[in-house]
Motif scaffolding. Sequence first.
Motif, PDB file in Angstrom:
ATOM      1  N   TYR A  78      -4.721  11.365   8.650  1.00  0.00           N
ATOM      2  CA  TYR A  78      -4.293   9.970   8.670  1.00  0.00           C
ATOM      3  C   TYR A  78      -2.850   9.912   9.159  1.00  0.00           C
ATOM      4  N   ILE A  79      -2.540   8.945  10.014  1.00  0.00           N
ATOM      5  CA  ILE A  79      -1.179   8.777  10.511  1.00  0.00           C
ATOM      6  C   ILE A  79      -0.502   7.658   9.742  1.00  0.00           C
ATOM      7  N   LEU A  80       0.667   7.956   9.171  1.00  0.00           N
ATOM      8  CA  LEU A  80       1.422   6.993   8.377  1.00  0.00           C
ATOM      9  C   LEU A  80       2.565   6.414   9.182  1.00  0.00           C
ATOM     10  N   GLY A  81       2.929   5.175   8.880  1.00  0.00           N
ATOM     11  CA  GLY A  81       4.061   4.569   9.558  1.00  0.00           C
ATOM     12  C   GLY A  81       4.663   3.434   8.766  1.00  0.00           C
ATOM     13  N   SER A  82       5.937   3.168   9.030  1.00  0.00           N
ATOM     14  CA  SER A  82       6.618   2.021   8.430  1.00  0.00           C
ATOM     15  C   SER A  82       7.271   1.164   9.510  1.00  0.00           C
ATOM     16  N   SER A  83       6.989   1.511  10.781  1.00  0.00           N
ATOM     17  CA  SER A  83       7.420   0.715  11.935  1.00  0.00           C
ATOM     18  C   SER A  83       6.283   0.766  12.951  1.00  0.00           C
ATOM     19  N   THR A  84       6.551   0.333  14.170  1.00  0.00           N
ATOM     20  CA  THR A  84       5.475   0.307  15.161  1.00  0.00           C
ATOM     21  C   THR A  84       5.251   1.648  15.862  1.00  0.00           C
ATOM     22  N   ALA A  88       8.116  -1.521   3.299  1.00  0.00           N
ATOM     23  CA  ALA A  88       8.667  -1.896   4.604  1.00  0.00           C
ATOM     24  C   ALA A  88       7.692  -2.850   5.297  1.00  0.00           C
ATOM     25  N   PRO A  89       7.582  -4.078   4.797  1.00  0.00           N
ATOM     26  CA  PRO A  89       6.553  -4.997   5.299  1.00  0.00           C
ATOM     27  C   PRO A  89       6.856  -5.651   6.632  1.00  0.00           C
ATOM     28  N   GLY A  90       8.077  -5.546   7.109  1.00  0.00           N
ATOM     29  CA  GLY A  90       8.533  -6.348   8.233  1.00  0.00           C
ATOM     30  C   GLY A  90       7.673  -6.276   9.486  1.00  0.00           C
ATOM     31  N   GLN A  91       7.199  -5.086   9.844  1.00  0.00           N
ATOM     32  CA  GLN A  91       6.468  -4.917  11.108  1.00  0.00           C
ATOM     33  C   GLN A  91       4.976  -4.673  10.897  1.00  0.00           C
ATOM     34  N   LYS A 136       8.046  -8.218  -0.339  1.00  0.00           N
ATOM     35  CA  LYS A 136       7.129  -9.260   0.138  1.00  0.00           C
ATOM     36  C   LYS A 136       5.720  -9.055  -0.390  1.00  0.00           C
ATOM     37  N   TYR A 137       5.304  -7.795  -0.476  1.00  0.00           N
ATOM     38  CA  TYR A 137       3.957  -7.508  -0.966  1.00  0.00           C
ATOM     39  C   TYR A 137       4.005  -6.779  -2.310  1.00  0.00           C
ATOM     40  N   ALA A 138       4.880  -7.278  -3.184  1.00  0.00           N
ATOM     41  CA  ALA A 138       4.919  -6.819  -4.569  1.00  0.00           C
ATOM     42  C   ALA A 138       4.309  -7.918  -5.429  1.00  0.00           C
ATOM     43  N   PHE A 139       3.123  -7.673  -5.959  1.00  0.00           N
ATOM     44  CA  PHE A 139       2.370  -8.689  -6.682  1.00  0.00           C
ATOM     45  C   PHE A 139       2.535  -8.473  -8.184  1.00  0.00           C
ATOM     46  N   VAL A 140       3.178  -9.428  -8.833  1.00  0.00           N
ATOM     47  CA  VAL A 140       3.488  -9.332 -10.260  1.00  0.00           C
ATOM     48  C   VAL A 140       2.805 -10.478 -10.994  1.00  0.00           C
ATOM     49  N   GLY A 141       2.046 -10.152 -12.045  1.00  0.00           N
ATOM     50  CA  GLY A 141       1.441 -11.226 -12.817  1.00  0.00           C
ATOM     51  C   GLY A 141       0.189 -10.812 -13.554  1.00  0.00           C
ATOM     52  N   ASP A 142      -0.511 -11.788 -14.094  1.00  0.00           N
ATOM     53  CA  ASP A 142      -1.771 -11.532 -14.782  1.00  0.00           C
ATOM     54  C   ASP A 142      -2.893 -11.383 -13.761  1.00  0.00           C
ATOM     55  N   ARG A 143      -4.097 -11.206 -14.267  1.00  0.00           N
ATOM     56  CA  ARG A 143      -5.242 -10.959 -13.390  1.00  0.00           C
ATOM     57  C   ARG A 143      -5.408 -12.055 -12.339  1.00  0.00           C
ATOM     58  N   GLU A 144      -5.310 -13.300 -12.761  1.00  0.00           N
ATOM     59  CA  GLU A 144      -5.516 -14.422 -11.847  1.00  0.00           C
ATOM     60  C   GLU A 144      -4.450 -14.464 -10.763  1.00  0.00           C
ATOM     61  N   THR A 145      -3.202 -14.255 -11.162  1.00  0.00           N
ATOM     62  CA  THR A 145      -2.090 -14.292 -10.211  1.00  0.00           C
ATOM     63  C   THR A 145      -2.200 -13.179  -9.177  1.00  0.00           C
ATOM     64  N   VAL A 146      -2.428 -11.948  -9.650  1.00  0.00           N
ATOM     65  CA  VAL A 146      -2.520 -10.801  -8.745  1.00  0.00           C
ATOM     66  C   VAL A 146      -3.759 -10.907  -7.863  1.00  0.00           C
TER      67      VAL A 146
END
Length: 336
Positions: free
Chosen positions: A169-175, A195-198, A282-292
Motif C-alpha cells: 500500500y502506498i501512503l501519502g499526506s500530499s499529492t 493532514a486533510p488539506g489535499q 478537520k476530520y476529528a470526530f468527537v461525540g456520542d454515537r449519533e454525532t460520530v
Amino acid sequence: MPQNKHTEYSLLELAVVGQDIPHSKVFENTVEMAQKAEEFGYKRFWLAEHHNMVSIASSATTVLMSHVGARTHKIRIGSGGIMLPNHSPLIVAEQFGTLGSLYPGRIDMGLGRAPGTDQVTAHAIRSDRVNSVFKFPHEIDEIQRYFRNKLNTTKVRATVAEGVDVPMYILGSSTDSAHVAAEKGLPYVFASHFAPGQLFEAMQIYYREFQPSKYLDEPYSIAGINVTAADTNEEAEILSTSSLRMMVGVLTGNLDYLQKPTEMDAELREVRDNPALQRMLKYAFVGDRETVAAKTRDFLKQTGVDEVIVASHIYDQQARIRSYEIFSEIMKEINS
C-alpha cells in the motif's frame, strides 16, 4: 457514494505513551486493542513508524507487528506505514517476507516517504535519506522484485520474501504519492487524519491516473480519520482534551506524553478553535454515537473511499476500547 457500497473499517495504532504509563504497559494495551479490534470486526490493525517522540512507542514497527500478530488470529496486521527512505529495500523485503510466512495472508506492507520524525533524527537514522526520498518509486520496484524473484543467478536476494504474499500500500499526506500509487497500480492510503488539506485533490489524481496492474485491477482507496466516541457528547469532549493537547504539542514542537483528560475550559476551547488546529482536526470526530455516525456518513459520502482507517488518542485504555467499539457499531450500521 452508492447506497449499497460496503466500506471496510480499520484501526491505526501508534502505541501512544500516556503520562505515567511505562512502555511495557503501552505494549500490553496495544495487544489488547488489537484483540478487541479483531473482536469488533475491524479489517486491519496497522502500526505507524515514528521516531524520537516520547508519546509514541511504535518506532520498531515490524517488531511490534510480529508481537501483535502472535496474539491475534485473523485480523490483518500492517504498517501504516514503514517510512521507506529510513530503510534499505532489502531489509524491508526480508522483514516483511518473514512476517508474511509467520502470519500467512495477514500481513500488509504500507510504505510512505515522510521521515516520521524531525530532520535531525531522520539524518541520524539514515544520513543519505534525502537521496532516498527521490528514489521512492524505484525502491518500491526494488522491494517488489525481491518478493517475486526466484532466480538463483541473482546476486542479491531476499530469499525469505520470494513468493510470499504481502500486499503493498502506498501512503501519502500530499499529492506526490498519489501519482506513484496510480502509476504502479497499488492501493492508496491518505493521511487525512492529520493532514486533510489535499485529500480530495490527491484522490482525484489517484483515480484519474490509475493504471491496472498485476496487483490491482481497479483503484482502492483508504482515508484516515480521528475518532473520540463515548456514550455522551460531554464525556467525549472531556476525553478529547488529551488529543487536543497532543496536537498542540505537534504544532508547537513541544512534544510530551499523552496527558490525562480534563474539563474543556475556556482556554482549551480557544486553542481548539485556532484556525491552524481546526485545519489539522478537520476530520476529528468527537461525540456520542449519533454525532460520530453523522460525521462519518458525511465523510464517506463526500470521499467515496473504499475503506476508512481510524486513529484515537484517548488516555484511558477502557475508554479507548469503548470508542473503537462504538465506531465499529456505527460502521456495521452504515454497511447494513
